[in-house]
Design a protein around this motif. Structure first.
Motif, PDB file in Angstrom:
ATOM      1  N   PHE A 157       2.608   4.671 -13.622  1.00 41.33           N
ATOM      2  CA  PHE A 157       3.822   4.759 -13.075  1.00 41.33           C
ATOM      3  C   PHE A 157       4.663   5.415 -13.957  1.00 41.33           C
ATOM      4  N   ARG A 158       5.621   6.391 -13.621  1.00 38.80           N
ATOM      5  CA  ARG A 158       6.631   7.046 -14.347  1.00 38.80           C
ATOM      6  C   ARG A 158       7.814   7.436 -13.526  1.00 38.80           C
ATOM      7  N   CYS A 159       8.973   6.903 -14.246  1.00 38.03           N
ATOM      8  CA  CYS A 159      10.217   6.970 -13.467  1.00 38.03           C
ATOM      9  C   CYS A 159      10.853   8.328 -14.255  1.00 38.03           C
ATOM     10  N   PRO A 160      11.079   9.513 -13.517  1.00 39.28           N
ATOM     11  CA  PRO A 160      11.480  10.773 -14.234  1.00 39.28           C
ATOM     12  C   PRO A 160      12.968  10.781 -14.453  1.00 39.28           C
ATOM     13  N   GLY A 161      13.868   9.810 -13.986  1.00 32.51           N
ATOM     14  CA  GLY A 161      15.103   9.626 -13.970  1.00 32.51           C
ATOM     15  C   GLY A 161      15.810  10.568 -13.010  1.00 32.51           C
ATOM     16  N   PRO A 162      16.970  10.816 -13.024  1.00 32.63           N
ATOM     17  CA  PRO A 162      18.045  10.475 -14.346  1.00 32.63           C
ATOM     18  C   PRO A 162      18.423   9.037 -14.115  1.00 32.63           C
ATOM     19  N   ARG A 163      18.125   8.130 -13.039  1.00 32.50           N
ATOM     20  CA  ARG A 163      18.377   6.768 -12.927  1.00 32.50           C
ATOM     21  C   ARG A 163      16.891   6.198 -12.807  1.00 32.50           C
ATOM     22  N   GLY A 164      17.084   4.735 -12.854  1.00 35.10           N
ATOM     23  CA  GLY A 164      15.920   4.024 -12.874  1.00 35.10           C
ATOM     24  C   GLY A 164      15.460   4.029 -11.162  1.00 35.10           C
ATOM     25  N   VAL A 165      14.417   3.339 -10.843  1.00 34.03           N
ATOM     26  CA  VAL A 165      13.827   3.145  -9.871  1.00 34.03           C
ATOM     27  C   VAL A 165      13.459   1.691  -9.426  1.00 34.03           C
ATOM     28  N   ARG A 166      13.618   1.211  -8.113  1.00 35.93           N
ATOM     29  CA  ARG A 166      13.423   0.068  -7.618  1.00 35.93           C
ATOM     30  C   ARG A 166      12.449   0.394  -6.630  1.00 35.93           C
ATOM     31  N   TYR A 167      11.436  -0.505  -6.537  1.00 29.36           N
ATOM     32  CA  TYR A 167      10.400  -0.330  -5.336  1.00 29.36           C
ATOM     33  C   TYR A 167       9.534  -1.753  -5.025  1.00 29.36           C
ATOM     34  N   ALA A 168       9.106  -1.779  -3.824  1.00 25.98           N
ATOM     35  CA  ALA A 168       8.460  -2.827  -3.246  1.00 25.98           C
ATOM     36  C   ALA A 168       6.977  -2.636  -3.286  1.00 25.98           C
ATOM     37  N   LEU A 169       6.328  -3.574  -3.923  1.00 22.66           N
ATOM     38  CA  LEU A 169       4.681  -3.210  -3.947  1.00 22.66           C
ATOM     39  C   LEU A 169       4.171  -4.224  -3.167  1.00 22.66           C
ATOM     40  N   MET A 170       3.218  -4.038  -1.913  1.00 22.44           N
ATOM     41  CA  MET A 170       2.443  -5.137  -1.301  1.00 22.44           C
ATOM     42  C   MET A 170       1.197  -4.932  -1.937  1.00 22.44           C
ATOM     43  N   ILE A 171       0.463  -5.982  -2.296  1.00 24.33           N
ATOM     44  CA  ILE A 171      -0.844  -5.934  -2.694  1.00 24.33           C
ATOM     45  C   ILE A 171      -1.607  -6.626  -1.773  1.00 24.33           C
ATOM     46  N   VAL A 172      -2.749  -6.396  -1.229  1.00 21.77           N
ATOM     47  CA  VAL A 172      -3.725  -7.094  -0.497  1.00 21.77           C
ATOM     48  C   VAL A 172      -5.071  -6.860  -1.126  1.00 21.77           C
ATOM     49  N   LEU A 173      -5.630  -8.210  -1.200  1.00 22.24           N
ATOM     50  CA  LEU A 173      -7.020  -8.179  -2.119  1.00 22.24           C
ATOM     51  C   LEU A 173      -7.965  -7.886  -1.006  1.00 22.24           C
ATOM     52  N   PRO A 174      -9.131  -7.253  -1.461  1.00 24.45           N
ATOM     53  CA  PRO A 174     -10.287  -6.778  -0.432  1.00 24.45           C
ATOM     54  C   PRO A 174     -10.848  -8.066   0.103  1.00 24.45           C
ATOM     55  N   PRO A 176       1.212 -14.825  -4.902  1.00 22.56           N
ATOM     56  CA  PRO A 176       0.096 -15.142  -4.390  1.00 22.56           C
ATOM     57  C   PRO A 176      -0.189 -16.447  -3.957  1.00 22.56           C
ATOM     58  N   HIS A 177      -0.930 -16.923  -2.747  1.00 23.73           N
ATOM     59  CA  HIS A 177      -1.005 -18.234  -2.687  1.00 23.73           C
ATOM     60  C   HIS A 177      -2.505 -18.268  -2.179  1.00 23.73           C
ATOM     61  N   ALA A 178      -3.030 -19.526  -2.416  1.00 33.93           N
ATOM     62  CA  ALA A 178      -4.507 -19.629  -1.959  1.00 33.93           C
ATOM     63  C   ALA A 178      -4.814 -19.588  -0.598  1.00 33.93           C
ATOM     64  N   GLY A 179      -5.745 -18.997  -0.193  1.00 31.47           N
ATOM     65  CA  GLY A 179      -5.997 -18.679   1.255  1.00 31.47           C
ATOM     66  C   GLY A 179      -5.468 -17.394   1.731  1.00 31.47           C
ATOM     67  N   LEU A 180      -4.539 -17.026   0.952  1.00 26.82           N
ATOM     68  CA  LEU A 180      -3.577 -15.539   1.609  1.00 26.82           C
ATOM     69  C   LEU A 180      -4.165 -14.454   0.770  1.00 26.82           C
ATOM     70  N   ARG A 181      -4.239 -13.412   1.350  1.00 23.13           N
ATOM     71  CA  ARG A 181      -4.793 -11.933   0.469  1.00 23.13           C
ATOM     72  C   ARG A 181      -3.543 -11.441  -0.040  1.00 23.13           C
ATOM     73  N   ALA A 182      -2.383 -11.379   0.661  1.00 27.41           N
ATOM     74  CA  ALA A 182      -1.413 -10.291   0.221  1.00 27.41           C
ATOM     75  C   ALA A 182      -0.224 -11.305  -0.464  1.00 27.41           C
ATOM     76  N   GLU A 183       0.494 -10.322  -1.340  1.00 26.62           N
ATOM     77  CA  GLU A 183       1.630 -10.762  -2.018  1.00 26.62           C
ATOM     78  C   GLU A 183       2.583  -9.439  -2.029  1.00 26.62           C
ATOM     79  N   ILE A 184       3.886  -9.934  -2.338  1.00 24.24           N
ATOM     80  CA  ILE A 184       4.917  -8.826  -2.351  1.00 24.24           C
ATOM     81  C   ILE A 184       5.660  -8.821  -3.654  1.00 24.24           C
ATOM     82  N   VAL A 185       6.007  -7.743  -4.349  1.00 18.20           N
ATOM     83  CA  VAL A 185       6.305  -7.727  -5.837  1.00 18.20           C
ATOM     84  C   VAL A 185       7.695  -6.687  -5.606  1.00 18.20           C
ATOM     85  N   GLU A 186       8.584  -7.073  -6.300  1.00 12.42           N
ATOM     86  CA  GLU A 186       9.655  -5.884  -6.689  1.00 12.42           C
ATOM     87  C   GLU A 186       9.471  -5.341  -7.845  1.00 12.42           C
TER      88      GLU A 186
END
Length: 191
Positions: A174-191, A107-117
């Motif tokens: 959030f639940r990872c049912p398996g049989p292996r792990g999960v990797r995802y990208a999450l974009m968060i946008v503040l209202p 996150p950055h001042a003045g910006l509303r979005a961020e990306i998380v892995e």
């Protein structure tokens, strides 16, 4: 919680920030405990830097303070640069929950979005009791594996390549049912 690529302790800076937030609100540890549903002793140990918060506890504190987890973690970091090399992206781990969170675009001042892995180990199961900021917009794109995401009372099963988008106003799971792990990208946008 452990950090990588950050010279001084994120835990120590997080402890100081949590103390400051509580005092800015004029709350005692007892009042914060009541609001967050976290024991007074745990809060005290967190603020003294004797204990690292779990994902669940940090999620509860973020809800009480009206912040996303990324925003709170950003507040303990120095001003983020425009370019964030992979080796300098803050990584936060909750080993007990099997959860790793990389702040790809902090996150950055003045910006509303961020990306998380995010990565969850097979069998990992994480619940958030409430939206940290009601109405926050989220887009979750699964890069590898499968994840079950519950928004409110609706369960969505996402597989590699799927994307779920929604405005979060209540609990999520959030639940990872398996049989292996999960990797995802999450974009968060503040209202």
């Amino acid at each position: 919680m452990r950090d990588e690529g950050v010279p001084d302790s994120v835990d120590a800076r997080l402890a100081a920030r949590l103390t400051l937030l509580r005092t800015e609100h004029g709350w005692s540890l007892d009042e914060l405990s009541r609001r967050a549903g976290v024991s007074r002793s745990t809060l005290s140990r967190l603020e003294r830097g004797e204990l690292s918060p779990t994902t669940t506890v940090l999620g509860r504190l973020c809800t009480v303070y009206g912040r996303t987890m990324s925003r709170l973690l950003m507040e303990v970091e120095a001003e983020p640069p425009q370019l964030v090399p992979a080796a300098q992206q803050p990584v936060w781990r909750d080993e007990g929950a099997g959860f790793v969170r990389r702040s790809v675009s902090p996150p950055h001042a003045g910006l509303r979005a961020e990306i998380v892995e995010g990565t969850l180990d097979a069998g990992a199961d994480i619940s958030y009791e409430n939206a940290p900021v009601p109405g926050v917009e989220q887009h979750i794109w699964v890069l590898e594996g499968t994840v079950e995401i519950t928004v409110g009372t609706t369960v969505h099963t996402l597989q590699e390549g799927d994307c779920l988008r929604f405005r979060l106003r209540g609990p999520s799971h959030f639940r990872c049912p398996g049989p292996r792990g999960v990797r995802y990208a999450l974009m968060i946008v503040l209202p």
